[in-house]
Scaffold this active site. Structure first.
Site, mmCIF file in Angstrom:
data_model
loop_
_atom_site.group_PDB
_atom_site.id
_atom_site.type_symbol
_atom_site.label_atom_id
_atom_site.label_comp_id
_atom_site.label_asym_id
_atom_site.label_seq_id
_atom_site.Cartn_x
_atom_site.Cartn_y
_atom_site.Cartn_z
ATOM 1 N N ARG A 39 -1.681 47.313 48.168
ATOM 2 C CA ARG A 39 -1.042 48.428 47.274
ATOM 3 C C ARG A 39 -0.609 49.474 48.099
ATOM 4 O O ARG A 39 0.187 50.102 47.879
ATOM 5 C CB ARG A 39 -1.616 48.527 45.955
ATOM 6 C CG ARG A 39 -0.629 49.093 44.902
ATOM 7 C CD ARG A 39 -1.400 49.597 43.725
ATOM 8 N NE ARG A 39 -2.137 48.559 42.973
ATOM 9 C CZ ARG A 39 -1.705 47.728 41.895
ATOM 10 N NH1 ARG A 39 -0.422 47.848 41.884
ATOM 11 N NH2 ARG A 39 -2.533 46.836 41.422
ATOM 12 N N GLY A 76 -1.284 34.807 37.072
ATOM 13 C CA GLY A 76 -0.702 35.644 37.910
ATOM 14 C C GLY A 76 -1.021 37.341 37.642
ATOM 15 O O GLY A 76 -0.681 38.154 38.450
ATOM 16 N N GLU A 110 -23.101 31.718 40.278
ATOM 17 C CA GLU A 110 -23.214 30.297 40.434
ATOM 18 C C GLU A 110 -24.242 30.113 41.298
ATOM 19 O O GLU A 110 -25.069 28.965 41.375
ATOM 20 C CB GLU A 110 -22.020 29.503 40.727
ATOM 21 C CG GLU A 110 -21.074 29.475 39.827
ATOM 22 C CD GLU A 110 -19.984 28.430 39.972
ATOM 23 O OE1 GLU A 110 -19.606 27.618 38.883
ATOM 24 O OE2 GLU A 110 -19.640 28.174 40.881
ATOM 25 N N LYS A 120 -1.819 41.146 49.737
ATOM 26 C CA LYS A 120 -1.308 42.322 49.046
ATOM 27 C C LYS A 120 -2.268 43.413 49.560
ATOM 28 O O LYS A 120 -3.394 43.490 49.594
ATOM 29 C CB LYS A 120 -1.225 41.927 47.480
ATOM 30 C CG LYS A 120 -0.950 43.270 46.728
ATOM 31 C CD LYS A 120 -1.212 42.750 45.316
ATOM 32 C CE LYS A 120 -0.833 43.991 44.529
ATOM 33 N NZ LYS A 120 -0.830 43.947 42.741
ATOM 34 N N LYS A 130 -15.719 32.358 51.500
ATOM 35 C CA LYS A 130 -15.578 33.099 50.838
ATOM 36 C C LYS A 130 -16.883 34.020 50.457
ATOM 37 O O LYS A 130 -16.970 35.315 50.406
ATOM 38 C CB LYS A 130 -14.450 33.306 49.858
ATOM 39 C CG LYS A 130 -14.806 32.517 48.386
ATOM 40 C CD LYS A 130 -13.858 32.210 47.688
ATOM 41 C CE LYS A 130 -14.105 31.500 46.524
ATOM 42 N NZ LYS A 130 -14.152 29.981 47.052
ATOM 43 N N THR A 131 -17.830 33.245 50.070
ATOM 44 C CA THR A 131 -19.214 33.774 49.709
ATOM 45 C C THR A 131 -19.703 34.372 50.964
ATOM 46 O O THR A 131 -20.090 35.403 50.774
ATOM 47 C CB THR A 131 -20.028 32.915 49.040
ATOM 48 O OG1 THR A 131 -19.420 32.234 47.684
ATOM 49 C CG2 THR A 131 -21.325 33.243 48.654
#
Length: 452
Positions: A420, A384, A243, A418, A218-219
């Protein structure tokens, strides 16, 4: 250092408060705008708070019957509650009608009342912080966290937009549509064609989460998007690396831009030809408007302040945060509450600065317990609220991470879980692990030298 005390009156605008209250009792237009924008506590004078409460309760039917709150009905209701004298008396109510203003100006007057209230609340918070600092009973970091939480709380009173006529919204829509139709693409593209077709790129004011299990890439994915935005499209971007130190970020950017293996770069085992490729990559990256902050354990307060300043100084188009769960937040009862606070704050920051805020996030270990290890929204770790606040959630999944001999080696699934403002779906990209690089899979399959 000797403390100098000066008696000062808190900011207020009594005449404007009187004008607004009088107008609300004489004009329905002023009444509804005042009820939309104001609350009792924003008024400076206690009697004005009482009068506003009664006006509101009469208008909303909370006083037993829904009526128009004119002078007589307000006076009667104050008498019924035994608060007429506390509100200033009948004569004082009558003077409010002498201060009536044009209803067209009620919004500007309400803004002034709210502004004065925010000044007073900020002074109150500052005085509380000063007292705690002088007492020295709490750690400085705890005081700062509490101050940040209190200041964030009064942002709820920040002026919000009201209704806008449709005609004022149609023009920017057609400008954006024309922009796309002319082939100039979306305003903030990821640089990955199929992903941009699915999401139409990143949008101003959006809070976007990129999530995966550790070591999924992901980085690297975020750095690829950041590099594409800055180097290929000239968009200034900021990157908070909480980090990973900035020299490692530079290494990754150079690897993906030069197509030189990370291990060779770390060991210094590079040929003269590869050194030349690195130099050429560095030259290309030099002109890219990329700004990196690697402050460890950065607090939410500091992150927000730095982002606002960077947006002003560098006109940032997007901000990346690696990663959400390591941001230091004010102390709360549970970790879930902290994550929810961080998530809501980042969404608020995106809307305030009108830029996409793209935060990386870790997924829970529940993913590993399933036969199908593709992430789901329920896997978002610790809260959540992330799912609720995010405008878009993007998951990364690589089958070759779990099955080394799969036919899907070198393929990453980018799962839009997701969206929107659009469809969800999955896009397949190539992932060249040696270069920490994601590429359009179609280009990789064609064997274009750019990606080899």
């Amino acid at each position: 250092m000797k403390e100098i005390k000066e008696a000062r009156t808190e900011p207020h605008a009594i005449d404007i408060e009187m004008a607004v209250l009088g107008s609300m009792m004489s004009s329905q237009q002023a009444l509804y705008k005042g009820l939309e924008m104001l609350t009792p506590e924003v008024f400076y004078q206690p009697n004005h708070r009482i009068i506003f409460e009664v006006i509101r309760d009469i208008a909303e039917g909370a006083a037993g019957i829904k009526r128009i709150p004119d002078l007589l009905t307000v006076k009667d209701e104050l008498e019924r509650r035994g608060k007429l004298e506390e509100a200033g008396g009948a004569a004082y109510l009558a003077t409010l009608l002498e201060e009536v203003i044009n209803p067209e100006y009620i919004e500007e007057h309400a803004k002034i009342i709210i502004e004065k209230f925010l000044y007073r609340k900020t002074i109150e918070i500052c005085n509380k912080v000063m007292k705690e600092c002088y007492d020295e009973k709490k750690e400085a970091e705890e005081i700062l966290d509490e101050a940040d939480a209190m200041l964030f709380g009064i942002r709820a009173y920040k002026l919000k937009g009201g209704f806008i006529h449709l005609k004022d919204l149609l023009r920017p829509f057609f400008e954006e549509l024309t922009h796309i139709m002319e082939g100039r693409g979306v305003e903030l593209p990821s640089g990955f064609h199929e992903l941009d077709l699915l999401t139409t790129g990143f949008h101003k004011g959006d809070f976007i989460v990129i999530a995966s299990r550790p070591a999924m890439g992901k980085t690297s994915f975020a750095l690829n998007i950041m590099k594409n935005l800055a180097a290929d499209f000239g968009k200034p971007v900021g990157f908070f690396s909480i980090e990973m130190p900035k020299d490692q970020i530079v290494q990754r950017l150079l690897c993906m831009e030069s197509n030189i293996e990370m291990q060779k770069l770390r060991k210094g085992e590079i040929t003269p030809q590869e050194f030349l490729k690195l130099s050429e990559a560095a030259e290309r990256l030099k002109s890219a408007p990329i700004y990196i902050d690697d402050t460890p354990k950065i607090s939410l307060q500091e992150l927000r302040a730095k982002t606002r300043r960077a947006c002003k100084e560098y006109n940032l188009s997007a901000v990346f945060i690696d990663f959400l769960q390591v941001i230091e937040a004010p102390k709360m009862e549970t970790r879930q509450q902290q994550i929810a606070y961080i998530s809501a704050s980042l969404k608020s920051l995106a809307m305030e600065l009108n830029i996409p805020v793209i935060a990386l996030a870790q997924l829970s270990r529940e993913v590993e317990k399933r036969a199908d290890k593709r992430p789901q929204l329920a896997d978002l770790r610790e809260s959540g609220a992330i799912e609720q606040d995010a405008d878009m959630v993007i998951f990364l999944f690589r089958e070759d991470f779990y099955e080394p001999y799969t036919s899907e080696e070198g393929v990453a699934e980018i799962i839009v879980g997701k969206n929107r403002n659009g469809p969800v779906g999955t896009v397949r990209l190539g992932f060249i692990k040696e270069y920490m690089k994601f590429v359009n899979l179609s280009s990789l399959e064609r064997g274009e030298t750019e990606f080899l």
